[in-house]
Scaffold this motif. Structure first.
Motif, short mmCIF file in Angstrom:
data_model
loop_
_atom_site.label_atom_id
_atom_site.label_comp_id
_atom_site.label_asym_id
_atom_site.label_seq_id
_atom_site.Cartn_x
_atom_site.Cartn_y
_atom_site.Cartn_z
N ASP A 21 -3.33 11.41 -10.62
CA ASP A 21 -2.52 12.01 -11.68
C ASP A 21 -2.52 13.52 -11.44
OD1 ASP A 21 -5.03 12.78 -12.52
OD2 ASP A 21 -5.01 11.61 -14.36
N GLY A 22 -2.29 14.30 -12.49
CA GLY A 22 -2.20 15.75 -12.31
C GLY A 22 -3.48 16.39 -11.83
N LEU A 23 -4.61 15.74 -12.04
CA LEU A 23 -5.89 16.25 -11.55
C LEU A 23 -6.07 15.71 -10.13
CD1 LEU A 23 -8.34 17.94 -12.67
CD2 LEU A 23 -9.51 15.76 -12.88
N THR A 24 -5.49 16.40 -9.16
CA THR A 24 -5.34 15.83 -7.82
C THR A 24 -6.62 15.82 -6.99
OG1 THR A 24 -4.56 18.02 -7.10
CG2 THR A 24 -2.89 16.37 -7.63
N ALA A 25 -7.73 16.31 -7.53
CA ALA A 25 -8.99 16.27 -6.78
C ALA A 25 -9.48 14.83 -6.61
CB ALA A 25 -10.06 17.11 -7.48
N TYR A 26 -9.01 13.92 -7.48
CA TYR A 26 -9.45 12.54 -7.43
C TYR A 26 -8.29 11.63 -7.05
CZ TYR A 26 -13.16 14.59 -10.30
OH TYR A 26 -14.16 15.38 -10.79
N ARG A 27 -8.58 10.68 -6.16
CA ARG A 27 -7.56 9.73 -5.74
C ARG A 27 -8.15 8.33 -5.65
NH1 ARG A 27 -2.98 12.13 -4.11
NH2 ARG A 27 -3.07 14.36 -3.63
N GLN A 28 -7.38 7.35 -6.08
CA GLN A 28 -7.81 5.95 -5.97
C GLN A 28 -6.56 5.08 -6.03
OE1 GLN A 28 -10.91 4.11 -5.57
NE2 GLN A 28 -9.22 2.71 -5.16
N ARG A 29 -6.32 4.30 -5.01
CA ARG A 29 -5.16 3.42 -5.01
C ARG A 29 -5.45 2.19 -5.87
NH1 ARG A 29 -3.14 2.50 0.84
NH2 ARG A 29 -2.87 4.75 0.55
N PRO A 30 -4.54 1.81 -6.76
CA PRO A 30 -4.79 0.63 -7.60
C PRO A 30 -4.67 -0.65 -6.80
CG PRO A 30 -2.58 1.47 -7.99
CD PRO A 30 -3.24 2.46 -7.08
N LEU A 31 -5.23 -1.71 -7.33
CA LEU A 31 -5.10 -3.02 -6.72
C LEU A 31 -3.64 -3.45 -6.70
CD1 LEU A 31 -6.70 -5.59 -5.70
CD2 LEU A 31 -6.52 -6.41 -8.07
N VAL A 32 -2.95 -3.22 -7.82
CA VAL A 32 -1.56 -3.59 -7.98
C VAL A 32 -1.00 -2.79 -9.16
CG1 VAL A 32 -2.13 -5.53 -9.49
CG2 VAL A 32 0.06 -5.53 -8.30
N ALA A 33 0.29 -2.51 -9.15
CA ALA A 33 0.95 -1.85 -10.27
C ALA A 33 2.01 -2.78 -10.83
CB ALA A 33 1.59 -0.54 -9.84
N VAL A 34 2.13 -2.79 -12.17
CA VAL A 34 3.14 -3.61 -12.83
C VAL A 34 3.88 -2.73 -13.84
CG1 VAL A 34 1.47 -4.45 -14.54
CG2 VAL A 34 3.57 -5.74 -14.13
N LEU A 35 5.19 -2.90 -13.90
CA LEU A 35 6.03 -2.05 -14.73
C LEU A 35 6.78 -2.90 -15.76
CD1 LEU A 35 7.57 0.11 -11.85
CD2 LEU A 35 5.42 0.47 -13.07
N ASP A 59 0.81 -1.22 0.00
CA ASP A 59 0.00 0.00 0.00
C ASP A 59 0.84 1.27 0.00
OD1 ASP A 59 -2.32 -1.43 -0.08
OD2 ASP A 59 -2.71 -1.34 2.08
N ALA A 60 1.93 1.28 0.74
CA ALA A 60 2.75 2.49 0.81
C ALA A 60 3.30 2.86 -0.56
CB ALA A 60 3.90 2.29 1.81
N SER A 61 3.82 1.88 -1.29
CA SER A 61 4.38 2.16 -2.61
C SER A 61 3.30 2.50 -3.63
CB SER A 61 5.19 0.97 -3.10
OG SER A 61 6.28 0.69 -2.24
N LEU A 62 2.11 1.90 -3.48
CA LEU A 62 1.02 2.16 -4.42
C LEU A 62 0.46 3.56 -4.29
CD1 LEU A 62 -0.93 -1.23 -4.29
CD2 LEU A 62 0.39 -0.32 -6.22
N THR A 63 0.75 4.21 -3.16
CA THR A 63 0.26 5.58 -2.97
C THR A 63 0.76 6.51 -4.08
OG1 THR A 63 0.19 5.27 -0.57
CG2 THR A 63 0.21 7.54 -1.36
N ALA A 64 1.95 6.25 -4.59
CA ALA A 64 2.52 7.09 -5.65
C ALA A 64 1.70 7.04 -6.93
CB ALA A 64 3.96 6.65 -5.94
N TYR A 65 0.84 6.03 -7.07
CA TYR A 65 0.08 5.86 -8.31
C TYR A 65 -1.41 6.19 -8.14
CZ TYR A 65 4.24 3.32 -9.78
OH TYR A 65 5.53 2.98 -10.10
N GLU A 66 -1.81 6.69 -6.98
CA GLU A 66 -3.23 6.83 -6.72
C GLU A 66 -3.89 8.03 -7.38
OE1 GLU A 66 -3.06 9.15 -2.39
OE2 GLU A 66 -3.68 7.06 -2.50
#
Length: 494
Positions: free
Chosen positions: A42-56, A33-40
């Motif tokens: 985008d530039g429109l910061t009024a909206y936030r949602q943590r993903p289930l998982v991120a893959v690179l 969860d801590a690392s996924l916070t970076a992806y929750e």
């Protein structure tokens, strides 16, 4: 208070997804969860949602394998570049995979005889120019975020920039792409050649906001750096006078390399931040850049100055050096962060109107500003009528976020009402999704959804964006793209 127990079925599914992705892209799956916070967000910061998982993923093959797995298992996917989207286009899903493309960041080929370059989607916009500028070439579209935004994101949103008036948006400067469909099929559209036979699927993909496929390679057009480029700063006592000057310049057949406008609040914020030498005693400032052969530039500058004089200009300054020209533009390109210094928060709106309606629209926007009690600073791509009002608010004050959003919605409705459109370059995403019926009929939206269904019948790619109501593909008469081919029996339903 006792917290509810997590759903064991959901946990088991998450573990299975993480395990499968780790097998495909070992060492590049983010699940804590801590690392996924970076992806929750985008530039429109009024909206936030943590993903289930991120893959690179680090290759097209890995992207294809991830998508094929998600397709087989019915897992939703949101592709993301640098996360600079200003419409919520890269907002992740709590039950979906965030597919980050930042590792695909190589310039693969520089082909100067064909005036193009082949790059991966994680290469930054400015990075393309940096790779070729020592040869005397550059990539023309230049969003204000060009130091950070990626070419993959530019393709998704059909980004523009301050020089799009003369040199076009992303769609005019991309020759080809490699893309992966939701089932893992890899397609190539266009290429180094200037035109391709058949339907313009390349044009369809550019600006599709990640709803149709994931771009893994981009062939961009390169331009020779102009022999001469000079910018003119024109200050006016009223915004209406500056707007009329814009119309007169275009009406005279002059197409500047760039033509930008700022109003008083934006001028003062930018000057305090960058110290570009902007006049502070004017209500509106135009930056007009002319480029080309020296003789042509000198002639056009004289014509622009004459037109500005006829429209009441009170301040005129022509760049005398490349450093001064760059300073003029630095102030404009830093307008967004500059406004961030004078307000705790701001909400950037993106709409486009016919140039001749600019004075009317600005007058009505000022009335809206007074009515809702929120200040607004305006910056425009004046030459093509693309507005970027920055609504100033404080998220810590109850109700101000909602008031800012409603003010932005009113501005966008006004853009449509005067013959304009909901977006010029930021895309629809989440921000403008519920305003689509203001611009399109139910039948229009249904036809657009049919295209979505043709590429993504399971509606797994970036769902919840663009369309206010997403119908099941069976309701629309599905056309399915499979291994790059349409199933012909269904063409009559399209």
């Amino acid at each position: 208070m006792k917290m509810p127990e997590p759903d064991q079925g959901v946990l088991a599914r998450r573990v299975a997804i993480v395990s499968a992705l780790e097998a495909i892209v070992p060492g590049h799956v983010i699940a804590d969860d801590a690392s996924l916070t970076a992806y929750e967000s985008d530039g429109l910061t009024a909206y936030r949602q943590r993903p289930l998982v991120a893959v690179l993923p680090g290759s097209t093959a890995e992207v294809a394998a991830v998508l094929a797995y998600c397709h087989a298992e019915g897992v939703k996917v949101v592709a993301r570049g640098a996360g600079t989207s200003l419409s919520g286009g890269a907002l992740p899903l709590g039950d979906g995979v965030l597919l980050g493309l930042a590792r695909l960041n190589r310039v693969l080929d520089i082909d100067l005889p064909n005036r193009c370059a082949v790059v991966q989607p994680g290469v930054t916009n400015l990075g393309i120019t940096k790779a070729v500028e020592h040869y005397g070439f550059y990539y023309a579209p230049d969003p204000s975020s060009q130091i950070a935004c990626t070419i993959g994101g530019n393709v998704a949103e059909n980004s523009g920039g301050v020089h799009c008036l003369k040199y076009g948006l992303t769609t005019h400067n991309v020759l080809g792409i490699e893309m992966v469909l939701i089932d893992g099929t890899v397609l190539r559209l266009g290429g180094k050649h200037l035109d391709a036979a058949g339907y313009d699927l390349l044009g369809l993909m550019i600006g599709s906001e990640g709803l149709l496929g994931v771009v893994t390679e981009v062939t961009v057009r390169l331009l020779r750096k102009p022999e001469t480029a000079r910018a003119v700063l024109l200050g006016f006592p009223a915004v209406a006078a500056a707007g009329e000057c814009v119309a007169r310049i275009i009406g005279a057949g002059i197409i500047p390399g760039g033509m930008e406008m700022m109003d008083r609040p934006a001028i003062h914020a930018a000057e305090a931040f960058i110290h570009a030498g902007y006049p502070l005693d004017v209500e509106a400032l135009l930056i007009v850049e002319l480029d080309g052969p020296q003789a042509e530039v000198d002639h056009l500058i004289a014509r622009v100055e004459a037109i500005a004089t006829e429209n009441g200009v009170v301040s005129c300054r022509v760049s005398a050096s490349e450093a001064e020209r760059a300073a003029f533009w630095a102030g404009r390109k830093a307008a967004f962060p500059a406004v961030g210094r004078i307000s705790p928060d701001y909400y950037c709106v993106d709409g486009t109107i016919p140039r001749v309606r600019l004075p009317e629209v600005l007058e009505k926007m000022n009335a809206m500003s007074k009515a809702c009690g929120l200040r607004v600073a305006n910056v425009f791509h004046a030459g093509d009528g693309n507005l970027h009002p920055l609504i100033l608010y404080d998220a810590n004050v109850p109700g101000e976020v909602e008031r800012a959003e409603e003010f932005g919605n009113e501005i966008l409705r006004l853009c449509v009402a005067v013959g304009g459109v909901l977006t010029g370059e930021h895309g629809v995403g989440v921000e403008k999704r519920d305003l689509m019926p203001d611009m399109f009929s139910e039948q229009d939206l249904a036809r657009q959804e049919s295209i979505k269904c043709a590429f993504d019948p399971g509606q797994l790619l970036n769902p919840g964006k663009v369309f206010p109501t997403l119908h099941a593909c069976a309701e629309l008469g599905r056309v399915h793209v499979h291994h790059g081919q349409l199933s012909h029996p269904h063409l009559d339903r399209f």
